[in-house]
Design an enzyme around this catalytic site. Sequence first.
Site, PDB file in Angstrom:
ATOM      1  N   LEU A   4      33.845  25.876 -73.046  1.00  0.00           N
ATOM      2  CA  LEU A   4      33.707  24.535 -73.619  1.00  0.00           C
ATOM      3  C   LEU A   4      34.160  24.523 -75.074  1.00  0.00           C
ATOM      4  O   LEU A   4      34.288  25.572 -75.701  1.00  0.00           O
ATOM      5  CB  LEU A   4      32.240  24.104 -73.518  1.00  0.00           C
ATOM      6  CG  LEU A   4      31.677  24.087 -72.087  1.00  0.00           C
ATOM      7  CD1 LEU A   4      30.161  23.922 -72.108  1.00  0.00           C
ATOM      8  CD2 LEU A   4      32.330  22.984 -71.269  1.00  0.00           C
ATOM      9  N   PRO A   5      34.369  23.318 -75.623  1.00  0.00           N
ATOM     10  CA  PRO A   5      34.909  23.273 -76.985  1.00  0.00           C
ATOM     11  C   PRO A   5      34.007  23.883 -78.061  1.00  0.00           C
ATOM     12  O   PRO A   5      34.460  24.738 -78.817  1.00  0.00           O
ATOM     13  CB  PRO A   5      35.119  21.773 -77.237  1.00  0.00           C
ATOM     14  CG  PRO A   5      35.257  21.158 -75.873  1.00  0.00           C
ATOM     15  CD  PRO A   5      34.372  21.983 -74.976  1.00  0.00           C
ATOM     16  N   THR A  33      34.073  29.641 -77.956  1.00  0.00           N
ATOM     17  CA  THR A  33      33.854  30.141 -79.316  1.00  0.00           C
ATOM     18  C   THR A  33      32.912  29.171 -80.012  1.00  0.00           C
ATOM     19  O   THR A  33      33.266  28.006 -80.238  1.00  0.00           O
ATOM     20  CB  THR A  33      35.175  30.198 -80.104  1.00  0.00           C
ATOM     21  OG1 THR A  33      36.113  30.982 -79.370  1.00  0.00           O
ATOM     22  CG2 THR A  33      34.960  30.798 -81.481  1.00  0.00           C
ATOM     23  N   LYS A  88      34.078  37.417 -82.941  1.00  0.00           N
ATOM     24  CA  LYS A  88      35.177  36.490 -82.614  1.00  0.00           C
ATOM     25  C   LYS A  88      35.610  35.685 -83.840  1.00  0.00           C
ATOM     26  O   LYS A  88      36.809  35.501 -84.077  1.00  0.00           O
ATOM     27  CB  LYS A  88      34.714  35.563 -81.478  1.00  0.00           C
ATOM     28  CG  LYS A  88      35.603  34.387 -81.181  1.00  0.00           C
ATOM     29  CD  LYS A  88      36.966  34.776 -80.646  1.00  0.00           C
ATOM     30  CE  LYS A  88      37.841  33.539 -80.480  1.00  0.00           C
ATOM     31  NZ  LYS A  88      39.235  33.850 -80.216  1.00  0.00           N
ATOM     32  N   LYS A 108      37.570  24.120 -86.337  1.00  0.00           N
ATOM     33  CA  LYS A 108      36.175  24.412 -85.944  1.00  0.00           C
ATOM     34  C   LYS A 108      35.837  25.883 -86.236  1.00  0.00           C
ATOM     35  O   LYS A 108      34.833  26.193 -86.859  1.00  0.00           O
ATOM     36  CB  LYS A 108      35.988  24.115 -84.455  1.00  0.00           C
ATOM     37  CG  LYS A 108      34.624  24.541 -83.911  1.00  0.00           C
ATOM     38  CD  LYS A 108      34.631  24.786 -82.412  1.00  0.00           C
ATOM     39  CE  LYS A 108      35.600  25.844 -81.966  1.00  0.00           C
ATOM     40  NZ  LYS A 108      35.392  26.494 -80.712  1.00  0.00           N
TER      41      LYS A 108
HETATM   42  P1  NAD Z   1      40.195  22.509 -74.171  1.00  0.00           P
HETATM   43  O1  NAD Z   1      39.801  21.352 -75.018  1.00  0.00           O
HETATM   44  O2  NAD Z   1      41.578  22.602 -73.620  1.00  0.00           O
HETATM   45  O3  NAD Z   1      39.173  22.620 -72.909  1.00  0.00           O
HETATM   46  C1  NAD Z   1      37.793  22.313 -72.978  1.00  0.00           C
HETATM   47  C2  NAD Z   1      37.414  21.697 -71.633  1.00  0.00           C
HETATM   48  O4  NAD Z   1      35.993  21.501 -71.589  1.00  0.00           O
HETATM   49  C3  NAD Z   1      38.041  20.313 -71.405  1.00  0.00           C
HETATM   50  O5  NAD Z   1      38.730  20.301 -70.165  1.00  0.00           O
HETATM   51  C4  NAD Z   1      36.844  19.367 -71.412  1.00  0.00           C
HETATM   52  O6  NAD Z   1      37.015  18.240 -70.561  1.00  0.00           O
HETATM   53  C5  NAD Z   1      35.743  20.279 -70.921  1.00  0.00           C
HETATM   54  N1  NAD Z   1      34.397  19.850 -71.253  1.00  0.00           N
HETATM   55  C6  NAD Z   1      33.900  19.484 -72.462  1.00  0.00           C
HETATM   56  N2  NAD Z   1      32.588  19.182 -72.357  1.00  0.00           N
HETATM   57  C7  NAD Z   1      32.256  19.375 -71.059  1.00  0.00           C
HETATM   58  C8  NAD Z   1      31.041  19.232 -70.319  1.00  0.00           C
HETATM   59  N3  NAD Z   1      29.913  18.836 -70.887  1.00  0.00           N
HETATM   60  N4  NAD Z   1      31.075  19.498 -69.000  1.00  0.00           N
HETATM   61  C9  NAD Z   1      32.214  19.900 -68.388  1.00  0.00           C
HETATM   62  N5  NAD Z   1      33.401  20.065 -69.041  1.00  0.00           N
HETATM   63  C10 NAD Z   1      33.399  19.793 -70.353  1.00  0.00           C
HETATM   64  O7  NAD Z   1      39.840  23.815 -75.027  1.00  0.00           O
HETATM   65  P2  NAD Z   1      40.365  25.326 -74.788  1.00  0.00           P
HETATM   66  O8  NAD Z   1      41.602  25.541 -75.569  1.00  0.00           O
HETATM   67  O9  NAD Z   1      40.324  25.625 -73.330  1.00  0.00           O
HETATM   68  O10 NAD Z   1      39.210  26.130 -75.546  1.00  0.00           O
HETATM   69  C11 NAD Z   1      37.906  26.295 -74.996  1.00  0.00           C
HETATM   70  C12 NAD Z   1      37.128  27.260 -75.885  1.00  0.00           C
HETATM   71  O11 NAD Z   1      37.830  28.497 -75.949  1.00  0.00           O
HETATM   72  C13 NAD Z   1      36.950  26.771 -77.324  1.00  0.00           C
HETATM   73  O12 NAD Z   1      35.683  27.139 -77.791  1.00  0.00           O
HETATM   74  C14 NAD Z   1      38.058  27.509 -78.064  1.00  0.00           C
HETATM   75  O13 NAD Z   1      37.740  27.677 -79.440  1.00  0.00           O
HETATM   76  C15 NAD Z   1      38.093  28.817 -77.303  1.00  0.00           C
HETATM   77  N6  NAD Z   1      39.379  29.546 -77.342  1.00  0.00           N
HETATM   78  C16 NAD Z   1      40.563  28.901 -77.126  1.00  0.00           C
HETATM   79  C17 NAD Z   1      41.758  29.631 -77.156  1.00  0.00           C
HETATM   80  C18 NAD Z   1      43.108  28.976 -76.935  1.00  0.00           C
HETATM   81  O14 NAD Z   1      44.141  29.642 -77.173  1.00  0.00           O
HETATM   82  N7  NAD Z   1      43.158  27.721 -76.487  1.00  0.00           N
HETATM   83  C19 NAD Z   1      41.732  31.013 -77.378  1.00  0.00           C
HETATM   84  C20 NAD Z   1      40.509  31.644 -77.541  1.00  0.00           C
HETATM   85  C21 NAD Z   1      39.340  30.900 -77.521  1.00  0.00           C
END
Ligand code: NAD
Length: 299
Positions: A65-66, A99, A174, A249
């Site tokens: 999740l975000p 994260t 992280k 964030k």
């Molecule tokens: P993203 O915004 O693409 O995906 C988040 C998903 O969570 C979305 O599809 C959203 O609809 C869903 N969501 C939000 N609240 C929800 C809820 N209550 N119930 C169900 N679904 C819900 O983000 P991302 O890039 O996939 O990143 C996710 C996490 O991973 C973040 O914490 C980010 O910091 C971390 N991260 C991302 C990357 C990257 O390269 N994108 C790398 C490492 C870590």
Amino acid sequence: MTTVAFIGLGNMGGPMAVNLLKAGKTVKVFDLVPEAMNQLAEQGALTASSACGAAAGADVVVTMLPAGQHVRSLYIGDSGNKGLIDVVADDTLLIDCSTIDADSAKTVAAAAATRNIEFIDAPVSGGTAGAAAGTLTFICGGTDSAYAKAQPILADMGANIFHAGGPGAGQVAKICNNMLLSVLMVATSESLQMGIDHGLDPKVLSEIMQVSSGGNWTLNKYNPCPNVMDNVPSSNDYQGGFMVDLMVKDLGLSQEAALQSHSSTPMGALARSLYVNHARQGNGKRDFSSIFEQFNKKG
Ligand code: NAD
């Protein structure tokens, strides 16, 4: 067969869930965005109409999740709504790969412990390419027993798995990493642009720096200059990848952590300021390597 509930199917969660399917797990998914669930259903996942519906009866729950508020409210519940901790079976293992701040991870771990349920924070490194290839690095915080139980599931989605310490320790490690990554991305961007301004070919300059003392992950895997590398966000108008808003964030989390521990992090503070400014110019949903444009736009 192990049933995994996977909640949060965005840029990272979607491909991670696909790898669990490929490994033969039964995967039940939920996301607030129906289209994200449909894509997983096409690959063989079961869908649920709520997060609690996905988690009830699962052996393992994985969330991606975000931010911290999403993780807290999903696991603990809010406004009278039940959380996942209220509905999962007694022996379910909870793994959060988002994260978030270490305090939120500790709060959820403590709430789960009141039911003797094991929760582990397992944020990842490796980006969307690593998520798709199943080569992520997992950085875990939790008890030895939760870590041991999580390992086989994490191995289906990653290549490196570390135990940083107790609950929240994965999140601390992280954000140390992401603070460093942001600094490297900014420094790589300004260095490449200075070379371009002096007439150098960014591909040649990148090759030189990759094997010289300035070599780093952003040059090797995620070049921020368009058309130097295939299959990276910079060669796709900075779409996909890791959003600027998420980097902002993480840099906020690292600065809060630095305040808590009285640590001196001047480079992290500057990188946060540069990324906040970049987001304020309408770049929040673009990949974080788009910070390169702060240096290459003509004034
Ligand atoms: P993203 O915004 O693409 O995906 C988040 C998903 O969570 C979305 O599809 C959203 O609809 C869903 N969501 C939000 N609240 C929800 C809820 N209550 N119930 C169900 N679904 C819900 O983000 P991302 O890039 O996939 O990143 C996710 C996490 O991973 C973040 O914490 C980010 O910091 C971390 N991260 C991302 C990357 C990257 O390269 N994108 C790398 C490492 C870590």
